[in-house]
Design an enzyme around this catalytic site. Sequence first.
Site, PDB file in Angstrom:
ATOM      1  N   HIS A  52       0.827  -1.203   0.000  1.00  0.00           N
ATOM      2  CA  HIS A  52       0.000   0.000   0.000  1.00  0.00           C
ATOM      3  C   HIS A  52       0.865   1.257   0.000  1.00  0.00           C
ATOM      4  O   HIS A  52       1.555   1.532   0.983  1.00  0.00           O
ATOM      5  CB  HIS A  52      -0.881  -0.046   1.259  1.00  0.00           C
ATOM      6  CG  HIS A  52      -1.858   1.065   1.383  1.00  0.00           C
ATOM      7  ND1 HIS A  52      -1.798   1.995   2.394  1.00  0.00           N
ATOM      8  CD2 HIS A  52      -2.933   1.391   0.622  1.00  0.00           C
ATOM      9  CE1 HIS A  52      -2.800   2.838   2.272  1.00  0.00           C
ATOM     10  NE2 HIS A  52      -3.503   2.498   1.203  1.00  0.00           N
ATOM     11  N   GLU A  79       0.989  -0.838  -4.848  1.00  0.00           N
ATOM     12  CA  GLU A  79      -0.274  -0.106  -4.893  1.00  0.00           C
ATOM     13  C   GLU A  79       0.008   1.376  -5.089  1.00  0.00           C
ATOM     14  O   GLU A  79       0.952   1.921  -4.488  1.00  0.00           O
ATOM     15  CB  GLU A  79      -1.046  -0.319  -3.585  1.00  0.00           C
ATOM     16  CG  GLU A  79      -2.504   0.096  -3.642  1.00  0.00           C
ATOM     17  CD  GLU A  79      -2.845   1.489  -3.144  1.00  0.00           C
ATOM     18  OE1 GLU A  79      -3.996   1.927  -3.335  1.00  0.00           O
ATOM     19  OE2 GLU A  79      -1.955   2.157  -2.558  1.00  0.00           O
ATOM     20  N   ASP A  81      -1.878   5.495  -6.000  1.00  0.00           N
ATOM     21  CA  ASP A  81      -3.029   6.378  -6.188  1.00  0.00           C
ATOM     22  C   ASP A  81      -2.693   7.328  -7.323  1.00  0.00           C
ATOM     23  O   ASP A  81      -1.705   8.069  -7.251  1.00  0.00           O
ATOM     24  CB  ASP A  81      -3.291   7.171  -4.898  1.00  0.00           C
ATOM     25  CG  ASP A  81      -3.533   6.242  -3.720  1.00  0.00           C
ATOM     26  OD1 ASP A  81      -4.582   5.583  -3.689  1.00  0.00           O
ATOM     27  OD2 ASP A  81      -2.640   6.155  -2.850  1.00  0.00           O
ATOM     28  N   HIS A  94      -1.407  10.335  -2.954  1.00  0.00           N
ATOM     29  CA  HIS A  94      -2.632   9.861  -2.311  1.00  0.00           C
ATOM     30  C   HIS A  94      -3.620  10.984  -2.000  1.00  0.00           C
ATOM     31  O   HIS A  94      -4.794  10.907  -2.364  1.00  0.00           O
ATOM     32  CB  HIS A  94      -2.312   9.103  -1.017  1.00  0.00           C
ATOM     33  CG  HIS A  94      -3.564   8.709  -0.297  1.00  0.00           C
ATOM     34  ND1 HIS A  94      -4.156   9.505   0.665  1.00  0.00           N
ATOM     35  CD2 HIS A  94      -4.374   7.632  -0.448  1.00  0.00           C
ATOM     36  CE1 HIS A  94      -5.267   8.919   1.084  1.00  0.00           C
ATOM     37  NE2 HIS A  94      -5.424   7.792   0.431  1.00  0.00           N
ATOM     38  N   GLU A 173      -5.139   2.807  -8.300  1.00  0.00           N
ATOM     39  CA  GLU A 173      -6.419   3.431  -7.929  1.00  0.00           C
ATOM     40  C   GLU A 173      -6.593   4.772  -8.634  1.00  0.00           C
ATOM     41  O   GLU A 173      -5.697   5.624  -8.589  1.00  0.00           O
ATOM     42  CB  GLU A 173      -6.478   3.658  -6.405  1.00  0.00           C
ATOM     43  CG  GLU A 173      -7.778   4.328  -6.001  1.00  0.00           C
ATOM     44  CD  GLU A 173      -7.925   4.586  -4.511  1.00  0.00           C
ATOM     45  OE1 GLU A 173      -7.059   4.145  -3.721  1.00  0.00           O
ATOM     46  OE2 GLU A 173      -8.908   5.248  -4.138  1.00  0.00           O
TER      47      GLU A 173
HETATM   48  O1  G3P Z   1      -6.768   1.524  -2.393  1.00  0.00           O
HETATM   49  C1  G3P Z   1      -7.128   0.809  -1.248  1.00  0.00           C
HETATM   50  C2  G3P Z   1      -6.834   1.677  -0.190  1.00  0.00           C
HETATM   51  O2  G3P Z   1      -5.640   2.285  -0.596  1.00  0.00           O
HETATM   52  C3  G3P Z   1      -7.929   2.682  -0.070  1.00  0.00           C
HETATM   53  O3  G3P Z   1      -7.586   3.617   0.798  1.00  0.00           O
HETATM   54  O4  G3P Z   1      -7.293   5.969   1.061  1.00  0.00           O
HETATM   55  O5  G3P Z   1      -5.363   4.468   1.292  1.00  0.00           O
HETATM   56  O6  G3P Z   1      -6.296   4.952  -0.935  1.00  0.00           O
HETATM   57  P1  G3P Z   1      -6.572   4.790   0.525  1.00  0.00           P
HETATM   58 CA    CA Z   2      -5.258   3.615  -2.569  1.00  0.00          CA
END
Ligand code: G3P
Ligand code: CA
Length: 365
Positions: A52, A79, A81, A94, A173
Amino acid sequence: MPCRTTKDSSMCSPLFRIIALSTLFSASLASASNGRALAAAHGIPYPAVIAHRGASHDAPESSAPAYLLARELGADYLELDLQRTRDGVLVVVHDDALSRTSNVAERFPEREKSPVSAFTLAELKSLDAGSWFNQAYPKRARPSFEKLPILTLDEVIDIAEGNPDRHPGLYIETKIPNQFPGIENDLKVRLEARGWLDRPGRVVLQTFDRNSLKLLHEAMPQVPKILLLWVGNKGIESASGQDFAQSGEQDKAAFYARQQPKDKAEFLRWLDLAKQEGAIGTGPSATRTHLGEQSYSDLIQPWMNQASHERGLLVHVYTLDERVDFDKAMKAGVDGVFTNRAGELLRAYQRPVESEAFLLKRLGY
Ligand code: G3P
Ligand code: CA
């Protein structure tokens, strides 16, 4: 079954208990084997280790050392954003604004709270996106984290491709996608140009936004997609009908830990929506044992995971960092975990992994 309170004493018999327990046990085994088969059908590792924002416990989130470390640890996915600069470049950030994770307040004081889309790539590249981590987490601070730049999508792809012995995928994402019309197609163009749409499961796409899910599906029908689930505003309707922002409460994690879907039908409705709009799975939130910043509502109860599997949907839960929570989530039947501590999750799965400190040193940090 709480036998102290039941009115039907036959339900308390030893035979009934054995039948009930074995039904529960086989249901959970069946659920796990469904998850494994579903993952295999989409080319997705099982259980999936999703780093993440990179290995963001040990290095500044979404930075080069965070992604390099996640790759070297052996995470299945990096992962990220996705947002877009004013001059149209896809970048990895993010938050809506830059103030938490950079020195934007110092560098562009008049635009401290401006969205990422208000900055050109050159402006973003002039920010220090590493020193904040050293101040926030002095025990994990390293001088080499100072002045780390914000990364483009292409730079994260370079990292993912950078070690012939490690082949992490990308778990992307679309963040606040209504601010970035056309970002779904921009993403397809970049992934195609980099040859990343060639292998099933190499990329997984994720979003909280159902319209973005639809657009991602139109742009890249063959790429697995995950609808992120959430109790609250624009997500699953809550039983309390309350919204954190309006609740007047201070403790966000405690607030979300009390929230649950309005009823079973409301949760199932979201599974059906995910499926209709092209998702092959969901990304539900979870409540962490020790709460904290990334703890939300519990959407990984066994019946929820089983209902997902029954609909042919995988379950990748966000965002867990502790062994106690990894164990609980796996027992509840999830198929993968978003984690800031990819090393800890790999160790929990008994996959070989070197120490974070050793790897950071080897990477030059
Ligand atoms: O993308 C899954 C998780 O990352 C969602 O929460 O706010 O950390 O992007 P966030
Ligand atoms: Ca995310």
